[in-house]
Enzyme design. Structure first.
Site, PDB file in Angstrom:
ATOM      1  CE  LYS A  83      -4.228   1.315   2.460  1.00 22.49           C
ATOM      2  NZ  LYS A  83      -4.762   1.370   3.825  1.00 22.49           N
TER       3      LYS A  83
HETATM    4  O1  G3P Z   1      -8.436   2.439   4.790  1.00 23.32           O
HETATM    5  C1  G3P Z   1      -8.223   3.764   5.167  1.00 23.32           C
HETATM    6  C2  G3P Z   1      -9.017   4.084   6.369  1.00 23.32           C
HETATM    7  O2  G3P Z   1      -8.561   3.343   7.452  1.00 23.32           O
HETATM    8  C3  G3P Z   1      -9.080   5.510   6.729  1.00 23.32           C
HETATM    9  O3  G3P Z   1     -10.229   5.681   7.481  1.00 23.32           O
HETATM   10  O4  G3P Z   1     -11.738   6.751   9.074  1.00 23.32           O
HETATM   11  O5  G3P Z   1      -9.252   7.131   9.222  1.00 23.32           O
HETATM   12  O6  G3P Z   1     -10.575   8.133   7.379  1.00 23.32           O
HETATM   13  P1  G3P Z   1     -10.461   7.008   8.324  1.00 23.32           P
END
Ligand code: G3P
Length: 215
Positions: A83
């Site tokens: 990633k």
């Molecule tokens: O896969 C990416 C994700 O974990 C980000 O989520 O909620 O931190 O924006 P968030």
């Protein structure tokens, strides 16, 4: 549509796998840090549970550094997808890795132009972040529609759209409507998706009535 779990918690991963809800896994440094364990230990443990794609994020900031890190990480498991954040150095590494047959996810995508560049560079997965766009008052799910519309016109770009930064069940519904290939969902949102008060009420009533007629 595939469901990946957006978590590095191996107990939860095992539990969700047993419900058929873990086609793959996504992690990032924040999710790994939450486990309180070392990156390599966590990824190796996840590899022992899940055969599908496991996204492990690099932290190097130059293409050469990313390549070195990626080759090391890939030794931990054949199913690991590297990633890589969306930027110039990241795309240089994506292209080199695709030439070597190592699959990549380009993460932190917030626009269609970024998605086009990542697809062209040879990414296996494109990872638009829905919730973080909502956070800045920009409709995150619109980006999913726009990216799937563009990519559907270019099947020669052999990549999949993976909706990320999913914060609630409606994001999942919108991502499915947009026709994404993968949604990576945090366990908390899976828990929310499971529930409906009419289901609970129905089960309660059936169990009550069963006492009257089941032997
Ligand atoms: O896969 C990416 C994700 O974990 C980000 O989520 O909620 O931190 O924006 P968030």
């Amino acid at each position: 549509m595939k469901i990946f779990l957006d978590t590095a918690d191996t107990t939860i991963i095992q539990e969700m796998k047993e419900m058929g809800l873990a086609d793959g896994i996504t992690t990032n440094p924040t999710l790994i840090a939450k486990t309180g364990r070392k990156f390599d230990e966590v990824i190796k443990d996840i590899c022992a549970i899940i055969d599908g794609p496991i996204n492990a994020e690099v932290t190097a900031t130059t293409a050469e550094g990313i390549l070195e890190e990626a080759r090391e990480i890939r030794q931990w498991g054949e199913q690991i997808v590297i990633k890589i954040p969306m930027n110039r150095e990241g795309l240089r590494a994506v292209w080199r890795l695709s030439e070597e047959g190592i699959p990549t996810t380009v993460t932190l995508i917030f626009s269609v132009p970024q998605a086009i560049l990542a697809a062209k560079a040879g990414a296996r997965y494109l990872c638009p972040f829905v919730g973080r766009l909502d956070d800045i008052a920009s409709e995150g799910t619109n980006l999913l529609y726009d990216i799937t519309t563009v990519l559907n016109q270019y099947p020669e770009w052999d990549c999949e759209v993976m909706a990320a930064s999913i914060r609630h069940p409606l994001h999942v519904v919108d991502a499915a409507r947009a026709g994404v290939d993968v949604i990576t969902i945090p366990p908390k949102v899976i828990d929310q998706m499971l529930l409906h008060p009419l289901t609970d009420r129905g089960i309660e009533q059936f169990l009550k009535d069963a006492k009257l007629c089941y032997s």
